[in-house]
Scaffold this active site. Structure first.
Site, mmCIF file in Angstrom:
data_model
loop_
_atom_site.group_PDB
_atom_site.id
_atom_site.type_symbol
_atom_site.label_atom_id
_atom_site.label_comp_id
_atom_site.label_asym_id
_atom_site.label_seq_id
_atom_site.Cartn_x
_atom_site.Cartn_y
_atom_site.Cartn_z
ATOM 1 N N GLU A 125 0.902 -1.144 0.000
ATOM 2 C CA GLU A 125 0.000 0.000 0.000
ATOM 3 C C GLU A 125 0.943 1.196 0.000
ATOM 4 O O GLU A 125 1.827 1.292 0.856
ATOM 5 C CB GLU A 125 -0.874 -0.011 1.250
ATOM 6 C CG GLU A 125 -1.911 -1.117 1.269
ATOM 7 C CD GLU A 125 -2.979 -0.954 0.187
ATOM 8 O OE1 GLU A 125 -3.210 0.186 -0.260
ATOM 9 O OE2 GLU A 125 -3.585 -1.971 -0.199
ATOM 10 N N THR B 79 -0.142 -5.577 4.829
ATOM 11 C CA THR B 79 0.533 -5.814 3.532
ATOM 12 C C THR B 79 2.026 -5.502 3.618
ATOM 13 O O THR B 79 2.867 -6.325 3.248
ATOM 14 C CB THR B 79 -0.114 -4.965 2.414
ATOM 15 O OG1 THR B 79 -1.380 -5.535 2.102
ATOM 16 C CG2 THR B 79 0.742 -4.948 1.156
ATOM 17 N N THR C 201 11.654 3.198 0.759
ATOM 18 C CA THR C 201 11.408 4.604 0.419
ATOM 19 C C THR C 201 12.241 5.545 1.286
ATOM 20 O O THR C 201 12.566 5.201 2.437
ATOM 21 C CB THR C 201 9.906 4.922 0.613
ATOM 22 O OG1 THR C 201 9.720 6.334 0.572
ATOM 23 C CG2 THR C 201 9.381 4.439 1.959
ATOM 24 N N ASP C 202 12.506 6.743 0.791
ATOM 25 C CA ASP C 202 13.225 7.734 1.600
ATOM 26 C C ASP C 202 12.389 8.215 2.783
ATOM 27 O O ASP C 202 12.913 8.785 3.731
ATOM 28 C CB ASP C 202 13.675 8.934 0.740
ATOM 29 C CG ASP C 202 12.535 9.693 0.064
ATOM 30 O OD1 ASP C 202 11.370 9.271 0.183
ATOM 31 O OD2 ASP C 202 12.815 10.723 -0.584
ATOM 32 N N GLU C 203 11.050 7.960 2.727
ATOM 33 C CA GLU C 203 10.185 8.446 3.817
ATOM 34 C C GLU C 203 10.504 7.787 5.150
ATOM 35 O O GLU C 203 10.093 8.283 6.198
ATOM 36 C CB GLU C 203 8.705 8.228 3.471
ATOM 37 C CG GLU C 203 8.297 9.003 2.251
ATOM 38 C CD GLU C 203 6.795 9.228 2.120
ATOM 39 O OE1 GLU C 203 6.061 9.010 3.094
ATOM 40 O OE2 GLU C 203 6.379 9.639 1.028
ATOM 41 N N TYR D 215 2.064 5.000 6.733
ATOM 42 C CA TYR D 215 2.713 4.385 5.564
ATOM 43 C C TYR D 215 4.218 4.229 5.804
ATOM 44 O O TYR D 215 4.772 3.141 5.674
ATOM 45 C CB TYR D 215 2.465 5.233 4.305
ATOM 46 C CG TYR D 215 3.441 4.947 3.182
ATOM 47 C CD1 TYR D 215 3.402 3.729 2.495
ATOM 48 C CD2 TYR D 215 4.430 5.871 2.809
ATOM 49 C CE1 TYR D 215 4.313 3.450 1.473
ATOM 50 C CE2 TYR D 215 5.337 5.608 1.799
ATOM 51 C CZ TYR D 215 5.281 4.391 1.132
ATOM 52 O OH TYR D 215 6.183 4.109 0.136
ATOM 53 N N SER E 177 5.158 1.706 8.357
ATOM 54 C CA SER E 177 5.054 0.308 7.902
ATOM 55 C C SER E 177 6.244 -0.053 7.016
ATOM 56 O O SER E 177 6.772 -1.157 7.086
ATOM 57 C CB SER E 177 3.730 0.071 7.169
ATOM 58 O OG SER E 177 3.708 0.747 5.920
ATOM 59 N N LYS E 178 6.707 0.899 6.202
ATOM 60 C CA LYS E 178 7.859 0.619 5.332
ATOM 61 C C LYS E 178 9.142 0.505 6.179
ATOM 62 O O LYS E 178 9.990 -0.344 5.915
ATOM 63 C CB LYS E 178 8.031 1.723 4.281
ATOM 64 C CG LYS E 178 6.925 1.807 3.244
ATOM 65 C CD LYS E 178 6.814 0.601 2.329
ATOM 66 C CE LYS E 178 7.936 0.490 1.326
ATOM 67 N NZ LYS E 178 7.712 -0.626 0.362
ATOM 68 N N LYS F 106 -1.525 10.423 -6.804
ATOM 69 C CA LYS F 106 -0.234 11.022 -6.457
ATOM 70 C C LYS F 106 -0.123 12.398 -7.123
ATOM 71 O O LYS F 106 -0.757 12.663 -8.152
ATOM 72 C CB LYS F 106 0.912 10.101 -6.915
ATOM 73 C CG LYS F 106 0.789 8.660 -6.410
ATOM 74 C CD LYS F 106 1.264 8.479 -4.986
ATOM 75 C CE LYS F 106 0.818 7.188 -4.319
ATOM 76 N NZ LYS F 106 1.219 5.953 -4.906
ATOM 77 N N VAL G 235 -3.636 22.110 -3.397
ATOM 78 C CA VAL G 235 -2.263 22.165 -2.888
ATOM 79 C C VAL G 235 -2.327 22.175 -1.360
ATOM 80 O O VAL G 235 -2.967 23.049 -0.770
ATOM 81 C CB VAL G 235 -1.550 23.430 -3.422
ATOM 82 C CG1 VAL G 235 -0.191 23.617 -2.767
ATOM 83 C CG2 VAL G 235 -1.421 23.346 -4.939
#
Ligand code: NAD
Ligand code: DAU
Length: 359
Positions: free
Chosen positions: A85, A101, A140-142, A165, A168-169, A204, A221
């Site tokens: 996700e 997931t 991811t860089d997040e 998110y 979880s990553k 996105k 925005v």
């Protein structure tokens, strides 16, 4: 012939990667497993669907029995795990599926791969694996959290995720690391910045703004629009993963980025201008909760140690991407005619416009 199991290959980056691999490595067999959530779209893979080296299997990475069956009936050498996700806004609305997931799914894949790849799966002390196997986790860089006005993410930084998110990553990264440390499983982790390019789902920023512009709809925005992202063309991400898969050192993490820091509002204005629309479409709306202010990737490790570098400039990439969406209106129409509109209404109708100073 190598066999690569690609998970989440019907999504944005996964579908680009499947096509990249079939083109660059015509002697490889690619098995794509994807459960086809709202973000999975087999139309993105139509051009390779008859390639004899390509197979699609509908499967959930959390379904151990199914994953076990896929490993038992195929001699898999590598796993490239894209399945996830992936949208931060959705993780704020419904965090749970992100955890199942992105974390449990990854651990399920690791566990089944370990069983099939270990020379002696019944010996917990055995750290010997079949020749050439590897699990590549697409992260991811997040996971690093947010930067202030200066500095860049380097691979040795502590993980400080801010959204469900990214949490979880980051958790999945820790599990992958643990399988390397404890079980000796050959792994790499890649941490990439924001991707853009063809076949990206219009939730996105870039495809959402292109689609809304084409439909003359408001361009929402978040906050003051001065959040910074470091953009990378998806084909450069694919070539970087290919490089890490073949040359990455066991257990290592590689940042991937294209040195393209841009404020969101700059991107939105560029899209408006390219499409010849009016800036009056831009609406400043209430900010995303926990919104990370700035991301910037230091890609020194992958460029100096593995010899990878991005091929696209942002100017060329964004021009081609806008052209792609203009030439593929059917692809986007099919998406926005389904559940997407329900998501869009629930996501954006509750967001209030806010007054923002625009100097
Ligand atoms: P995406 O949302 O477009 O695609 C995700 C794919 O995974 C979809 O095809 C979906 O059907 C599939 N999937 C979801 N849950 C699954 C499950 N339980 N079992 C099997 N398949 C499942 O995402 P994306 O933008 O292509 O991102 C791919 C990966 O790259 C993700 O792991 C994401 O965290 C990472 N990433 C994305 C970006 C970016 O800018 N998009 C940047 C860095 C890293
Ligand atoms: O950095 C890598 C990450 O990039 C990936 O791990 C994620 O999977 C991917 O979704 C992406 O996350 P972001 O949150 O940065 O991407 P998104 O396109 O959602 O938003 C980009 C920026 O634009 C962010 O600062 C929020 C802002 N934004 C986004 C949308 C959808 C808006 O201002 N308005 C919008 O409507």
């Amino acid at each position: 012939m190598k066999t690569i199991l690609v998970t989440g290959g019907a999504g944005f980056i996964g579908s680009n990667f499947v096509k990249h691999m079939l083109e660059k490595h015509p002697d490889y067999k690619i098995i794509n497993i994807d459960v086809l959530t709202y973000a999975g779209n087999l139309v993105s893979l139509e051009e390779v669907s008859n390639n004899p080296n390509y197979t699609f299997i509908k499967a959930d990475i959390r379904d151990r029995e199914k994953i076990e069956e896929i490993f038992s009936s195929n001699n898999i050498d590598n796993v490239v795990n894209f399945a996830a996700e992936s949208h931060v806004d959705r993780s704020i609305e419904e965090p749970e599926v992100f955890l199942t997931t992105n974390i449990i799914g990854t651990q399920t894949l690791l566990d089944v791969a370990k069983k099939h790849w270990k020379i002696n799966p019944n010996d917990k002390y055995c750290k010997e694996y079949k020749e050439g196997v590897k699990f590549l986790q697409v992260s991811t860089d997040e996971v690093y959290g947010a930067l202030g006005k200066t500095g860049m993410f380097v691979e040795t930084m502590p993980l400080m995720p801010n959204s469900p998110y990214s949490a979880s990553k980051a958790s999945a990264d820790m599990v992958v690391r643990a399988y390397n440390e404890t079980f000796g499983m050959p792994v790499n982790i890649t941490r990439c910045s924001n991707n853009y390019g063809p076949y990206q789902f219009p939730e996105k920023l870039i495809p959402l703004m292109i689609n809304n512009c084409l439909m003359e709809k408001d361009l929402p925005v978040y906050g003051d629009g001065m959040q910074v992202r470091d953009w990378l063309h998806v084909s450069d991400h694919c070539s970087a993963i290919d490089t890490v898969l073949h040359k990455g050192l066991d257990g290592d993490v590689y940042n991937i980025g294209g040195n393209n820091e841009k404020a969101n509002i700059e991107i939105v204005k560029l899209i408006v201008e390219t499409l010849g629309k009016s800036e009056d479409l831009i609406k400043y709306v209430k900010d995303r909760p926990g919104h990370d202010r700035r991301y910037a990737i230091d890609n020194t490790k992958i460029t100096t140690q593995l010899g990878w570098s991005p091929a696209y400039t942002f100017e060329q990439g964004i021009r081609e991407t806008i052209e792609w969406y203009l030439n593929n209106t059917e692809w986007i129409k099919n998406i926005v005619s389904g559940d997407y509109m329900k998501y869009y209404e629930s996501m954006y109708s509750s967001i209030e416009d806010v007054a923002v100073s625009k100097e």
